[in-house]
Design an enzyme around this catalytic site. Structure first.
Site, PDB file in Angstrom:
ATOM      1  N   ASN A  46      21.154  57.452  48.728  1.00 53.01           N
ATOM      2  CA  ASN A  46      21.541  59.126  48.360  1.00 53.01           C
ATOM      3  C   ASN A  46      20.258  59.587  47.139  1.00 53.01           C
ATOM      4  O   ASN A  46      20.013  60.799  47.462  1.00 53.01           O
ATOM      5  CB  ASN A  46      22.904  59.654  48.779  1.00 53.01           C
ATOM      6  CG  ASN A  46      23.615  59.311  49.939  1.00 53.01           C
ATOM      7  OD1 ASN A  46      22.316  58.640  50.670  1.00 53.01           O
ATOM      8  ND2 ASN A  46      24.711  59.774  50.009  1.00 53.01           N
ATOM      9  N   ARG A 376      12.946  58.471  64.592  1.00 49.57           N
ATOM     10  CA  ARG A 376      13.494  56.831  63.936  1.00 49.57           C
ATOM     11  C   ARG A 376      13.728  55.899  64.801  1.00 49.57           C
ATOM     12  O   ARG A 376      14.991  55.964  65.786  1.00 49.57           O
ATOM     13  CB  ARG A 376      14.239  57.754  62.791  1.00 49.57           C
ATOM     14  CG  ARG A 376      14.130  58.424  62.509  1.00 49.57           C
ATOM     15  CD  ARG A 376      15.138  58.510  60.848  1.00 49.57           C
ATOM     16  NE  ARG A 376      15.246  59.733  59.528  1.00 49.57           N
ATOM     17  CZ  ARG A 376      14.128  59.883  58.683  1.00 49.57           C
ATOM     18  NH1 ARG A 376      13.659  59.020  58.530  1.00 49.57           N
ATOM     19  NH2 ARG A 376      14.173  60.803  57.995  1.00 49.57           N
ATOM     20  N   ARG A 406      10.512  61.449  57.793  1.00 47.53           N
ATOM     21  CA  ARG A 406      10.503  61.033  55.551  1.00 47.53           C
ATOM     22  C   ARG A 406      10.955  59.800  55.297  1.00 47.53           C
ATOM     23  O   ARG A 406      12.149  59.311  56.231  1.00 47.53           O
ATOM     24  CB  ARG A 406      11.934  61.766  55.080  1.00 47.53           C
ATOM     25  CG  ARG A 406      11.020  61.801  53.860  1.00 47.53           C
ATOM     26  CD  ARG A 406      11.568  62.823  52.555  1.00 47.53           C
ATOM     27  NE  ARG A 406      11.186  64.041  53.331  1.00 47.53           N
ATOM     28  CZ  ARG A 406      11.627  65.032  53.097  1.00 47.53           C
ATOM     29  NH1 ARG A 406      12.900  65.757  52.935  1.00 47.53           N
ATOM     30  NH2 ARG A 406      11.371  66.170  53.094  1.00 47.53           N
ATOM     31  N   HIS A 436      11.610  67.376  66.206  1.00 49.62           N
ATOM     32  CA  HIS A 436      12.957  66.226  65.720  1.00 49.62           C
ATOM     33  C   HIS A 436      13.578  66.096  67.013  1.00 49.62           C
ATOM     34  O   HIS A 436      14.731  66.101  66.994  1.00 49.62           O
ATOM     35  CB  HIS A 436      13.174  67.479  64.594  1.00 49.62           C
ATOM     36  CG  HIS A 436      14.859  66.693  63.865  1.00 49.62           C
ATOM     37  ND1 HIS A 436      16.058  67.205  64.239  1.00 49.62           N
ATOM     38  CD2 HIS A 436      14.597  65.488  62.921  1.00 49.62           C
ATOM     39  CE1 HIS A 436      16.722  66.250  63.453  1.00 49.62           C
ATOM     40  NE2 HIS A 436      16.020  65.599  62.530  1.00 49.62           N
ATOM     41  N   TYR A 469      26.575  55.824  62.919  1.00 51.34           N
ATOM     42  CA  TYR A 469      26.397  57.217  63.316  1.00 51.34           C
ATOM     43  C   TYR A 469      27.356  57.833  64.091  1.00 51.34           C
ATOM     44  O   TYR A 469      27.117  57.004  65.392  1.00 51.34           O
ATOM     45  CB  TYR A 469      24.993  58.072  63.035  1.00 51.34           C
ATOM     46  CG  TYR A 469      24.057  57.515  62.173  1.00 51.34           C
ATOM     47  CD1 TYR A 469      24.740  56.865  60.331  1.00 51.34           C
ATOM     48  CD2 TYR A 469      22.115  57.749  62.131  1.00 51.34           C
ATOM     49  CE1 TYR A 469      23.740  56.419  59.698  1.00 51.34           C
ATOM     50  CE2 TYR A 469      21.685  58.247  60.881  1.00 51.34           C
ATOM     51  CZ  TYR A 469      22.247  57.498  59.811  1.00 51.34           C
ATOM     52  OH  TYR A 469      21.081  57.303  58.339  1.00 51.34           O
ATOM     53  N   ARG A 565      29.402  68.309  57.521  1.00 48.58           N
ATOM     54  CA  ARG A 565      28.862  67.374  56.102  1.00 48.58           C
ATOM     55  C   ARG A 565      28.824  67.465  54.686  1.00 48.58           C
ATOM     56  O   ARG A 565      29.173  66.182  53.866  1.00 48.58           O
ATOM     57  CB  ARG A 565      28.665  65.546  56.739  1.00 48.58           C
ATOM     58  CG  ARG A 565      28.574  64.078  56.436  1.00 48.58           C
ATOM     59  CD  ARG A 565      27.761  63.510  57.622  1.00 48.58           C
ATOM     60  NE  ARG A 565      26.847  63.875  56.301  1.00 48.58           N
ATOM     61  CZ  ARG A 565      25.079  63.829  56.735  1.00 48.58           C
ATOM     62  NH1 ARG A 565      25.436  63.577  58.851  1.00 48.58           N
ATOM     63  NH2 ARG A 565      23.652  64.083  56.836  1.00 48.58           N
ATOM     64  N   HIS A 593      26.854  62.783  62.221  1.00 50.18           N
ATOM     65  CA  HIS A 593      25.727  62.821  62.052  1.00 50.18           C
ATOM     66  C   HIS A 593      25.600  64.383  63.605  1.00 50.18           C
ATOM     67  O   HIS A 593      24.517  64.773  64.220  1.00 50.18           O
ATOM     68  CB  HIS A 593      25.060  61.812  63.025  1.00 50.18           C
ATOM     69  CG  HIS A 593      23.810  61.903  62.451  1.00 50.18           C
ATOM     70  ND1 HIS A 593      23.203  62.384  63.601  1.00 50.18           N
ATOM     71  CD2 HIS A 593      22.530  62.302  61.881  1.00 50.18           C
ATOM     72  CE1 HIS A 593      21.727  62.898  62.799  1.00 50.18           C
ATOM     73  NE2 HIS A 593      21.530  62.511  62.280  1.00 50.18           N
TER      74      HIS A 593
END
Length: 689
Positions: A46, A376, A406, A436, A469, A565, A593
């Site tokens: 992270n 992703r 990213r 997204h 997730y 979160r 998530h």
């Protein structure tokens, strides 16, 4: 609250507090030991991304001479100082935790050893490994007048070596060289042991190279060997307007990423002073220097945890996601969805129905078209294979691949090329916007005409992260959602004018406006003396306009409960401003998530699923989706999930007015309740509807 205190919490400082909560999971003795090691690795991963993107962005603002304060009251230089101070403090705490974990692992017979601590037999085995595997791969790089300082790659581990010719006067300035620790080799090396030994020993690759460093510098005396690691600015800067070929432009930018401006230098705390000065001067690092008391880059502990054999008592109990009872594996998925909407709750329910849905569509001769977004995906994605099969059978297959996801850019470029080769229509998104939204559409020819089958998700189409997730997926054949889905794909792939949406709200044009109107409706109810309530679950909240609207709602008397979160720039509990707002953060086994939004609406409750966090980038710079859940039974299920999260007093932390978080179990004298473990009983939360 004094006037000097901003009504907002800074986004980046809030992120540091989030990563501190992850660190607390590594410190929690209630967590299994090897899982604590994984949390320690996540803290490092992270922080790497945070430094290379967010902190790097602040650094760029300083270099550009920007002095303007953001809406939370911080100038770039002021924020930079605070970020360095807090992240350095967190790293110190992280390595204190690392040493404590090592002591606990030793009690279990698990060791990360120095070479000198090994038995003669083990030393011989490690020497052979070095000579046969490591030595042929590594390359020492000297630095002198004829050989300039070599390029140091971002987030790679290196050794800095000071040395002199044998017999050279020690008053002379030492020579200097660096060695890149080859990332192609395992960082953590298992040490062979006797068959009857219960001990498990490992040696780090840099320790092994340091031990045999003389083999690389024959005729020289080695004076010091120290690990170091550089983090560069890794954020892409793409001129989309001027790019003739977006894919080619991103490929170029990925190559330039390797040469980003240095933003952080990590070194061993006992590094040789001469070596340190060389590194600081050559890499142009001043205050962003992190002195590390332990092995650099603890992200290796993720693989280390997996390498430990046995010791199942030191891990979470294995959990197998259930296949949703609505489908019972042998049922035709589209026929089920034709009759009723279905919710999927990952990771407690399997992601397989999504894969099966696309495969069924790919093989069905009555399916005419498949369209989906791809942000992703996993390395061996079954979905990609299904789409290739569908295209090979003549179906119209359209895939919107977000090339700007990213750190997944290279992966997505590879998928895009592969899908195009298979005959799929691949769209690279829109100029200036990331795609997204998580959306999948199947168009099927049926007895009474065409029918649309849709999957709307809060998470990516990735079966690997779906095991890690918490996310929600809605599978539906609802005509209104189907029509909106077709329209959205047409907008993104063609020149279709923006639609007057019947179900969806879509960013960047209307999602924020829709949310503001929904909050305004609760405000009206509160002012009319009616019950008014909002519950929102998301990853991050930092958009000023959304925060101000929530403050307005709180002042009006709306009860607001937020499950966030990560980043939260809203400051709860401010007298006269945010007294009616409660914010909790849950960090547990699975990464929270899912994005779910609930409005009481004077008893006519509404629940929405979304791909968007309430951040400026999501609401104004991306194509995001807010989708209503129409089915009353499914709405009730989602309300139960929200209630489970709000009842958590084990892994939930309460955000205080000062921006700090405190664990709820210390505040209430009630029985422990851990929402993720409770949510594992899928039949229970579905049965509560």
């Amino acid at each position: 609250m004094t006037k000097q205190v901003s009504p907002y919490l800074n986004r980046d400082l809030s992120w540091v507090e989030f990563n501190r909560r992850v660190l607390q999971e590594a410190q929690d003795p209630q967590n299994p030991l090897l899982e604590r090691a994984k949390f320690l690795a996540i803290v490092s991963s992270n922080l790497d991304e945070f430094m290379s993107v967010r902190v790097a962005g602040v650094h760029e603002q300083i270099r550009a001479g920007l002095m303007k304060m953001d809406f939370t009251g911080y100038s770039p230089s002021g924020l930079w100082k605070r970020l360095l101070k807090r992240t350095k403090s967190m790293v110190t705490e992280q390595y204190r935790t690392y040493r404590e974990l090592m002591k606990c692992l030793h009690k279990e017979g698990i060791y990360i050893r120095e070479y000198a601590e090994l038995t003669p037999t083990a030393q011989k085995a490690m020497a052979e490994y070095y000579n046969e595997i490591v030595f042929p791969v590594i390359t020492p790089m000297a630095v002198d007048q004829s050989r300039p300082f070599p390029h140091v790659h971002t987030k790679e581990l290196y050794l800095a070596v000071t040395l002199r010719l044998e017999g050279e006067d020690e008053s002379e300035e030492p020579l200097f060289a660096i060695i890149q620790i080859p990332s192609i080799l395992p960082r953590c090396i298992p040490v062979p042991s006797r068959s009857n030994s219960k001990k498990q020993e490992f040696v780090l690759l840099e320790e092994l190279i340091t031990t045999f460093i003389d083999s690389l510098f024959a005729g020289y005396n080695i004076y010091s060997v120290s690990s170091f690691r550089l983090t560069r600015n890794s954020d892409l800067s793409i001129d989309e307007e001027g790019a003739e070929d977006l894919l080619e432009e991103i490929e170029k930018e990925l190559r330039r990423r390797k040469w980003g401006i240095p933003v952080r230098l990590e070194v061993e705390s006992d590094i040789d002073p001469y070596a340190l000065e060389m590194l600081k001067e050559e890499l142009e690092i001043k205050d962003a220097l992190y002195m590390i008391d332990g092995p650099l880059d603890l992200s290796y502990m993720m693989k280390f945890s997996a390498m430990v054999k046995g010791h199942e008592n030191l891990r979470y109990k294995k959990f197998e996601p259930s296949y949703p009872t609505e489908f019972d594996e042998d049922k035709d998925i589209m026929s089920v969805i034709a009759e009723r909407d279905v919710l999927l709750h990952h990771p407690f329910e399997s992601f397989e129905p999504v894969n099966d849905f696309v495969w069924q569509a790919a093989k069905d001769p009555d399916v005419l078209a498949i369209k989906m977004t791809m942000y992703r995906v996993s390395g061996q994605s079954p979905l990609v294979k299904a789409l290739e099969h569908a295209a090979a059978t003549g179906k119209q297959v359209t895939v919107i691949v977000e090339l700007k996801a990213r750190f997944d850019e290279e992966n997505n470029i590879a998928w895009a090329k592969r899908l195009e080769k298979a005959g799929c229509h691949v769209v690279y998104g829109l100029v200036g916007l990331k795609i997204h939204a998580k959306l999948l559409l199947v168009v099927r020819r049926e007895k009474y005409g065409l029918r649309r089958y849709v999957h709307v998700g809060t998470g990516n189409y990735n079966e690997n992260t779906a095991k890690l997730y918490t996310d929600i997926g809605l599978m539906t054949s609802n005509d209104i959602i189907g029509a909106d889905t077709s329209a959205l794909f047409n907008e993104v792939t063609g020149y279709s004018a923006p639609r007057d949406w019947e179900a969806f709200a879509v960013a960047p044009t209307g999602l924020k406006t829709k949310l503001l109107k929904l909050i305004d409706r609760e405000i009206e109810h509160a002012r009319a003396g009616k019950e008014a309530k909002i519950i929102a679950k998301m990853n991050s909240l930092s958009n000023q306009e959304m925060i101000d609207k929530l403050y307005e709602a709180s002042i009006a008397g709306v009860s607001i409960e937020l499950i966030i979160r990560g980043v939260c720039s809203l400051r709860p509990g401010v007298p006269g401003v945010s007294e009616n707002i409660k914010v909790i953060s849950i960090v547990d086994r699975y990464l929270e998530h899912s994005r779910i939004v609930y409005f009481y609406n004077d008893g006519k409750e509404e629940v929405y699923l979304s791909s968007a966090d309430w951040m400026t980038r999501n609401l104004e710079k991306r194509v995001e989706l807010l989708c209503p859940v129409f089915d009353q039974e499914l709405k009730n299920i989602l309300i139960v999930l929200l209630q489970l999260s709000l009842a958590d007093n084990v892994k939930a932390r309460l955000l205080k007015m000062n921006g700090q978080y405190e664990q709820l179990r210390e505040l209430v004298g009630i029985a422990p309740f851990r929402s993720q473990f409770e949510a594992q009983y899928v039949e229970r939360w579905k049965g509560l509807s």
